[in-house]
Design a protein around this motif. Structure first.
Motif, PDB file in Angstrom:
ATOM      1  N   HIS A  12      96.068  46.447  12.195  1.00  0.00           N
ATOM      2  CA  HIS A  12      95.147  47.201  13.295  1.00  0.00           C
ATOM      3  C   HIS A  12      95.179  48.638  12.246  1.00  0.00           C
ATOM      4  CE1 HIS A  12      95.519  50.688  16.342  1.00  0.00           C
ATOM      5  NE2 HIS A  12      94.850  49.913  16.854  1.00  0.00           N
ATOM      6  N   SER A  13      94.141  49.385  12.853  1.00  0.00           N
ATOM      7  CA  SER A  13      93.940  50.561  11.946  1.00  0.00           C
ATOM      8  C   SER A  13      93.332  51.687  13.043  1.00  0.00           C
ATOM      9  CB  SER A  13      92.719  50.290  10.988  1.00  0.00           C
ATOM     10  OG  SER A  13      92.484  51.534  10.198  1.00  0.00           O
ATOM     11  N   THR A  45      85.654  50.195   4.153  1.00  0.00           N
ATOM     12  CA  THR A  45      84.926  48.594   4.778  1.00  0.00           C
ATOM     13  C   THR A  45      85.783  47.491   4.545  1.00  0.00           C
ATOM     14  OG1 THR A  45      83.981  48.483   2.378  1.00  0.00           O
ATOM     15  CG2 THR A  45      82.930  50.068   4.016  1.00  0.00           C
ATOM     16  N   ARG A  48      89.475  45.850   7.556  1.00  0.00           N
ATOM     17  CA  ARG A  48      89.322  45.355   8.807  1.00  0.00           C
ATOM     18  C   ARG A  48      90.170  44.440   8.939  1.00  0.00           C
ATOM     19  NH1 ARG A  48      84.793  42.866   8.017  1.00  0.00           N
ATOM     20  NH2 ARG A  48      84.455  43.246   5.896  1.00  0.00           N
ATOM     21  N   PRO A  49      90.489  43.700  10.209  1.00  0.00           N
ATOM     22  CA  PRO A  49      91.060  42.651  10.259  1.00  0.00           C
ATOM     23  C   PRO A  49      90.464  41.155   9.767  1.00  0.00           C
ATOM     24  CG  PRO A  49      90.869  43.942  12.482  1.00  0.00           C
ATOM     25  CD  PRO A  49      90.014  44.403  11.465  1.00  0.00           C
ATOM     26  N   PRO A  75      86.334  36.789   3.465  1.00  0.00           N
ATOM     27  CA  PRO A  75      86.725  37.465   4.848  1.00  0.00           C
ATOM     28  C   PRO A  75      86.637  36.024   6.065  1.00  0.00           C
ATOM     29  CG  PRO A  75      85.064  38.753   3.857  1.00  0.00           C
ATOM     30  CD  PRO A  75      85.255  37.475   2.952  1.00  0.00           C
TER      31      PRO A  75
END
Length: 226
Positions: A12-13, A45, A48-49, A75
């Motif tokens: 989480h961010s 960038t 991200r999860p 990813p």
């Protein structure tokens, strides 16, 4: 203190101060929270999860700083219910996994589950296996083939979950019981057995509820939206 680069995933961010982010990471050394500076640039960038990362953390306190963050692999592109499933796993980890509690096997299982979700494998068995692994690795697991008295679970028996102890056989009918045949199928991960998947979902919800403190998981609501 500076750690050498280690594999990590963003759980989480959220924005922090002017151009930074406060990020929860999953690493083999556990769940770590760190400040990521320059989050609106290239670093953001990557934050991200579901993206495999290599991250260097700095600092001795509970809130660390990200010294270096690089891509650590391909990813995992999740869409639809696979994406919701990934977000559900992330929320579970944030809510239940203690900070800085090393869990290298759980980290590997999480990474493998993301790959399986991205490959389009059936969601329910993957989620049930992940929930079970999380509970078991944290010491909250229980036997599925033996009851709280260490007696074998009977195929034609009925059982209820005593969260702090395990399965207890019940001889009088009451709503919400688990059938022995279903529990034995879960123990063998035989998801083709009648009722095994639906009962496993109900069982895991009961087992997880006590560790969530009565606060519902936001990510579960995603599955209910049309």
């Amino acid at each position: 203190m500076t750690t050498s680069g280690q594999p990590a995933f963003v759980l989480h961010s959220r924005a922090y101060r002017e151009s930074s982010a406060l990020v929860d990471y999953l690493t083999p050394q556990g769940r770590l929270r760190a400040v990521l500076r320059g989050a609106r640039g290239k670093a953001g960038t990557l934050a991200r999860p579901f993206v495999p990362l290599e991250v260097e953390f700095r600092g001795r306190g509970e809130l660390k700083n990200v010294g270096r963050m690089e891509s650590g692999g391909i990813p995992n592109l999740l869409h639809g219910e696979a994406l919701f499933s990934g977000l559900y796993m992330n929320e579970l980890l944030i809510r239940i996994l203690p900070a800085e509690d090393p869990q290298p096997a759980l980290f590997d299982h999480y990474a493998a589950t993301l790959v399986a979700l991205g490959a389009g494998r059936p969601l329910e068995p993957l989620l049930r296996a992940f929930e079970w692994r999380l509970l078991d690795d944290l010491g909250y697991g229980f036997a599925l083939d033996r009851d709280i008295h260490d007696q074998p679970v009977l195929t034609d028996g009925s059982y209820r979950l005593q969260v702090d102890a395990g399965l207890e056989q019940v001889h009088l009918f009451q709503p919400g019981l688990f059938q022995g045949a279903e529990l034995l199928a879960m123990a063998e991960a035989d998801w083709a057995a009648p009722g095994a998947l639906s009962s496993a979902k109900r069982l895991m919800r009961q087992a997880l509820a006590v560790h969530l403190g009565g606060k519902p998981l936001v990510s579960r609501e995603l599955f209910r939206k049309p």
